[in-house]
Design an enzyme around this catalytic site. Sequence first.
Site, short mmCIF file in Angstrom:
data_model
loop_
_atom_site.label_atom_id
_atom_site.label_comp_id
_atom_site.label_asym_id
_atom_site.label_seq_id
_atom_site.Cartn_x
_atom_site.Cartn_y
_atom_site.Cartn_z
N GLY A 7 0.94 -1.16 -0.15
CA GLY A 7 0.13 0.10 -0.12
C GLY A 7 0.83 1.39 -0.10
O GLY A 7 1.42 1.66 0.98
N GLY A 9 0.24 4.62 -0.63
CA GLY A 9 -0.26 6.02 -0.51
C GLY A 9 0.72 6.87 0.25
O GLY A 9 1.93 6.45 0.52
N GLY A 12 2.43 5.20 3.40
CA GLY A 12 2.98 3.98 2.85
C GLY A 12 4.43 4.61 2.10
O GLY A 12 5.55 4.16 2.32
N LYS A 175 -6.56 6.18 19.51
CA LYS A 175 -6.60 6.72 18.42
C LYS A 175 -7.82 6.51 17.70
O LYS A 175 -8.33 7.17 17.13
CB LYS A 175 -5.46 5.94 17.50
CG LYS A 175 -5.19 6.45 16.19
CD LYS A 175 -4.67 7.71 15.90
CE LYS A 175 -5.02 8.49 14.54
NZ LYS A 175 -4.63 8.01 13.40
N ASN A 193 -9.72 20.43 10.45
CA ASN A 193 -10.23 19.86 11.86
C ASN A 193 -10.10 21.04 12.95
O ASN A 193 -11.36 20.83 13.85
CB ASN A 193 -8.72 19.05 12.43
CG ASN A 193 -8.43 17.51 11.48
OD1 ASN A 193 -9.69 17.37 10.68
ND2 ASN A 193 -7.47 17.04 11.84
N SER A 243 -8.14 12.50 7.18
CA SER A 243 -8.10 11.67 6.00
C SER A 243 -9.59 11.36 5.58
O SER A 243 -9.66 10.92 4.37
CB SER A 243 -7.01 10.22 6.43
OG SER A 243 -7.82 9.71 7.55
O1 KPL Z 1 -6.06 10.44 12.23
C1 KPL Z 1 -6.35 11.55 11.58
C2 KPL Z 1 -6.68 11.39 10.45
O2 KPL Z 1 -7.09 12.30 9.80
O3 KPL Z 1 -6.78 10.21 9.77
C3 KPL Z 1 -6.64 12.78 12.70
C4 KPL Z 1 -5.88 12.69 13.75
C5 KPL Z 1 -7.95 13.02 12.92
C6 KPL Z 1 -5.92 14.04 12.13
O4 KPL Z 1 -6.57 14.41 10.93
#
Ligand code: KPL
Length: 296
Positions: A7, A9, A12, A175, A193, A243
């Site tokens: 992977g 991206g 990766g 997380k 965010n 993301s």
């Molecule tokens: O892990 C994240 C993501 O975007 O995947 C956060 C902590 C929300 C930061 O953008």
Amino acid sequence: MKITVLGCGAIGKLWLAALSGNHEVQGWLRIPQPYLNVNIDSLNGEPFYGQFTTNDPEFLAETELLLVCLKAWQASEAVNQLLPQIPESCPVLLLHNGMGVARELSRVTNPLLTGVTSHGASEENGLLHHNRNGMTHIGPVNDRARHYGYLADVLHDALPDVAWHNEIDAASWQKLAVNCVISPLTVIYDCKNGGLMAHLPQVRELCDEVALVMQREGIHTDSMDIYEYILHVIEKTADSSSSMRQDILYGRYTEIDYITGYLLQRARYHGILLPENIHVYSLVKQKEEQNAPFSS
Ligand code: KPL
């Protein structure tokens, strides 16, 4: 060591480049191509340009670490496809948002590990930006992986900081909590965010619900701890697009089923109802469906 990154991206590619300093590395792509160019604006303080081998079965047969940087929903199928081609002793390390993939791979006899990272990276016009230095936590999923603590040193030398946990669940849940709150809300309000500072009562409600499940899973935490930690992450990543929001913007599947979906599954198991999480889950699923047909 010989390391295959499955992977390629943004995250990766970041690991591929970082590990190439001291190790032999290759990328493994779903759609094979002759080689992979990685161009990074700044890696450990220096610009980086490299060209990597991809999908070499001979290299794969000798690989000493399979680092899985696919999205959660792609990971178990891709790992199952590669397992017959890697040595039985080769550790498989999952690094993705969300939880639940390790359970899908519970029959794997190779040493299986999982991890979470707060490094941030994004790619634009072939240039990778390492937006945010972060921390990576890894630990064993099955008994065979219990003695693989040296992998934390291998990864730490490449892209610090990396910590080893004999019990990885608390780090994975912390997380997951961040992703359960920040990721869906940034999709629903279509904001970076930092934009969530305008929606703190809803942030708090989601934290309350997440805390209930975490406590029942045996994680020592409470709603206020989670809320304060999430406020800290919102402030630190205020200019970033999550993301999940990027997945929606680019018309891709999101990891919602492995984030809020996983939380709701564990809540059902414990007999707890989470109305606010059910609500945000269904709003993200609606957006995802409006995006079809998907690309990965
Ligand atoms: O892990 C994240 C993501 O975007 O995947 C956060 C902590 C929300 C930061 O953008």
